[in-house]
Design an enzyme around this catalytic site. Structure first.
Site, PDB file in Angstrom:
ATOM      1  N   HIS A  90     -15.227  68.965 -15.596  1.00 38.65           N
ATOM      2  CA  HIS A  90     -14.667  67.946 -16.490  1.00 38.65           C
ATOM      3  C   HIS A  90     -15.268  66.559 -16.248  1.00 38.65           C
ATOM      4  O   HIS A  90     -14.990  65.630 -17.011  1.00 38.65           O
ATOM      5  CB  HIS A  90     -13.143  67.867 -16.316  1.00 38.65           C
TER       6      HIS A  90
ATOM      7  N   GLU B  46       3.974  75.889   5.088  1.00 39.50           N
ATOM      8  CA  GLU B  46       4.414  77.292   5.259  1.00 39.50           C
ATOM      9  C   GLU B  46       3.503  78.066   6.211  1.00 39.50           C
ATOM     10  O   GLU B  46       3.263  79.254   6.011  1.00 39.50           O
ATOM     11  CB  GLU B  46       4.485  78.011   3.893  1.00 39.50           C
TER      12      GLU B  46
ATOM     13  N   GLU C 147      -4.862  78.261  10.024  1.00 39.64           N
ATOM     14  CA  GLU C 147      -5.179  78.661  11.400  1.00 39.64           C
ATOM     15  C   GLU C 147      -4.052  79.509  11.995  1.00 39.64           C
ATOM     16  O   GLU C 147      -4.293  80.479  12.720  1.00 39.64           O
ATOM     17  CB  GLU C 147      -5.434  77.422  12.260  1.00 39.64           C
TER      18      GLU C 147
ATOM     19  N   GLN D   2     -15.069  69.182 -11.340  1.00 33.78           N
ATOM     20  CA  GLN D   2     -16.502  68.895 -11.444  1.00 33.78           C
ATOM     21  C   GLN D   2     -16.996  69.133 -12.872  1.00 33.78           C
ATOM     22  O   GLN D   2     -17.778  68.346 -13.413  1.00 33.78           O
ATOM     23  CB  GLN D   2     -17.267  69.786 -10.448  1.00 33.78           C
TER      24      GLN D   2
ATOM     25  N   LEU E 241      13.534  72.817   9.883  1.00 36.95           N
ATOM     26  CA  LEU E 241      12.870  73.556  10.955  1.00 36.95           C
ATOM     27  C   LEU E 241      11.856  72.693  11.713  1.00 36.95           C
ATOM     28  O   LEU E 241      11.927  72.558  12.934  1.00 36.95           O
ATOM     29  CB  LEU E 241      12.166  74.795  10.363  1.00 36.95           C
ATOM     30  N   THR E 242      10.908  72.083  10.983  1.00 38.94           N
ATOM     31  CA  THR E 242       9.769  71.390  11.622  1.00 38.94           C
ATOM     32  C   THR E 242      10.223  70.135  12.369  1.00 38.94           C
ATOM     33  O   THR E 242      11.108  69.411  11.914  1.00 38.94           O
ATOM     34  CB  THR E 242       8.732  71.016  10.546  1.00 38.94           C
ATOM     35  N   GLU E 243       9.585  69.887  13.500  1.00 44.50           N
ATOM     36  CA  GLU E 243       9.898  68.716  14.328  1.00 44.50           C
ATOM     37  C   GLU E 243       8.631  67.927  14.621  1.00 44.50           C
ATOM     38  O   GLU E 243       7.525  68.449  14.473  1.00 44.50           O
ATOM     39  CB  GLU E 243      10.564  69.170  15.632  1.00 44.50           C
TER      40      GLU E 243
END
Lengths: 394, 108
Positions: free
Chosen positions: A344, A369, A373, A342, A130-132
């Site tokens: 640990h 996904e 925003e 933090q 999907l993503t371009e």
């Protein structure tokens, strides 16, 4: 809201929890800390066990041989399945079935035979194209990959980026513009493209914070596909992608909570055993408040995620609820893992513990996904369009 | 950007090995016939790239090496192996009999 776990769900949770603790975590002691894959024979052994448990292909409808779990149950199990080192992006290394390709349920009988059923049997792998480079958050406008008719065939040209698993896939769902650039949602069509189609090149791996489960970059140069490669209707590809993306955000959010729950448990245990300045870490107010903040983060994020799942199952509108869950869970999980690191101290950032891996990978979840925003835009659109309805009345 | 490793080869000796960092990353080893190993020094490795290449030095003399220091060692390793296998039609010697990452990536 008013959620209670049923007896059946409780039993399933306990079975999956036992599987993760007895079968998955011991394996990880022998693997590289960034590993996301198992050797085929080890995975086959695990799959045999999940089939015996009756939990293989959890997302797949019963009529197709899957479990057909409802969204609430699936969400609860996603929280359990991710509670191991590789769990965020490879929950149980896909022993409960490969990632869902629900779009293929709409396929023709011939397409199902060739693509869906081999996926369900674990024989083929796929990618979701999907993503371009022009953008991933607004696919309706940003898709520039074009498919043009040539006789009865289609010729695809363009680029895809951040596509997971394309280097080792057998085929992919590729979204291309079949209308003009101004056609928006109605101008996008989904094609099933074989990975060995002439003209399709996996150009490179995109190296990110996530080393084991990585994205790739694809180039389509005059890739010819037959008319039978169209999945669904011409011009209806966006609706298909959108439905999948919305529903998938619920287990996506739940997976984040799973690793955060484990990180929180580790932090509570460590705080109770580690001594500093003459007393246990847990005796110090600074640590207590961090643990309390994490508990609040986890409970509130789980509540909104399960609320979204319940709505999805009920047939009521759930787009806003899913967007809220996606924001709250991904951001809360990041904070919880950060606090666990933090607490640990130096050990928290070593590869001896899984915390540093979760910290890196969770950062991606606020973008993947649909970014935080984008989710806010979805919520504001629903909120401001027409007459405002409070959550109580939805 | 090349998907293959393009850094120059360095003879593998005790002196050159001492200059290799102890961090995670990927490396290639070659003899006079060409590349014989593609591997990575991951999060479990002892002394990272220096430790992994030290094992090759202990095993065989007359080798050359090159490396990339990267936290994305697994994805880079899988990319390098795919390119090598697809371009040469062979598996590097160190991976014979092991699970070899397969895929469609080849050199640009």
């Amino acid at each position: 809201m008013g959620f209670a776990i049923t007896e059946t769900q409780r039993t399933l949770i306990e079975n999956v929890r036992r599987f993760v603790r007895n079968e998955i975590i011991p394996l990880e002691f022998e693997l590289d800390p960034d590993e996301s894959e198992l050797s085929p024979d080890v995975l086959a052994g695990l799959v045999a066990k999940t089939k015996q448990m009756g939990l293989y292909n959890l997302d797949v409808p019963e009529e197709l041989g899957g479990v057909g779990a409802d969204t609430v149950t699936r969400t609860l199990l996603a929280m359990e399945m991710s509670q191991h080192r590789a769990g965020l992006y490879s929950p149980c290394y896909a022993a409960f079935g490969q990632p869902d390709m629900a779009q293929l349920y709409e396929a023709t009988d011939e397409q199902k035979k060739r693509y869906l059923f081999p996926i369900l049997r674990g024989e083929k792998k796929s990618f979701f194209g999907l993503t371009e480079p022009s953008g991933g958050s607004d696919p309706a406008r940003s898709i520039q990959t074009r498919a043009k008719r040539d006789g009865s065939d289609w010729i695809i040209n363009g680029n895809k980026t951040f596509i997971s698993g394309a280097d080792s896939a057998d085929f992919g769902l590729v979204f291309a513009r079949t209308g003009d650039q101004e056609s928006g949602r109605g101008g996008i069509t989904c094609f099933i493209v074989d990975a060995d189609a002439p003209g399709l090149t996996v150009r490179r791996v995109i190296h990110t914070l996530r080393s084991g489960h990585y994205p790739t970059e694809l180039v389509f140069e005059d890739v010819r596909v037959p008319a039978e490669a169209v999945l669904g209707e011409v011009g209806q590809g966006f609706a298909m992608a959108n439905e999948r993306l919305t529903r998938n955000r619920i287990p996506y959010a739940a997976g984040c909570l799973g690793v955060a729950m484990m990180a929180h448990r580790m932090a509570v245990e460590y705080a109770g055993t580690r001594s500093v300045f003459g007393s246990k870490l847990a005796d110090h107010e600074g640590i207590q408040w961090m643990l309390v903040d994490s508990e609040i983060d986890l409970r509130s994020a789980a509540a909104v995620t399960l609320d979204a799942a319940e709505r999805a199952d009920s047939g009521r509108p759930f787009r806003t609820e899913v967007a809220i869950a996606k924001i709250v869970a991904t951001e809360a999980a990041g904070r919880v893992v950060d606090r666990a690191i933090q607490i640990h101290g130096g050990y928290g950032v070593t590869k001896d513990l899984p915390l540093e891996r979760w910290y890196r990978e969770l950062r991606i979840r606020r973008i993947g996904e649909g970014s935080t925003e984008t989710q806010r835009m979805i919520i504001s659109r629903d909120m401001l369009k027409g007459r405002y309805t409070s959550w109580m009345d939805r | 950007m090349s998907v293959s490793m393009t850094k120059p080869w360095t003879p593998l000796t005790a002196e050159t090995l001492a200059l290799v960092p102890g961090s995670v990353g990927v490396f290639e080893v070659a003899d006079e016939s060409g590349v014989i190993a593609i591997d990575y020094a991951g999060g479990n490795s002892l002394f990272g790239l220096r430790g992994a290449l030290g094992e090759w030095l202990a095993e065989q003399r007359g080798l050359s090496f090159r490396y990339e220091r990267t936290n994305a060692y697994l994805s880079r390793y899988r990319e390098l192996v795919q390119v090598f296998v697809n371009d040469s039609g062979a598996v590097p010697r160190n991976l014979v009999g092991r699970d070899v990452p397969t895929g469609h990536i080849r050199s640009n």
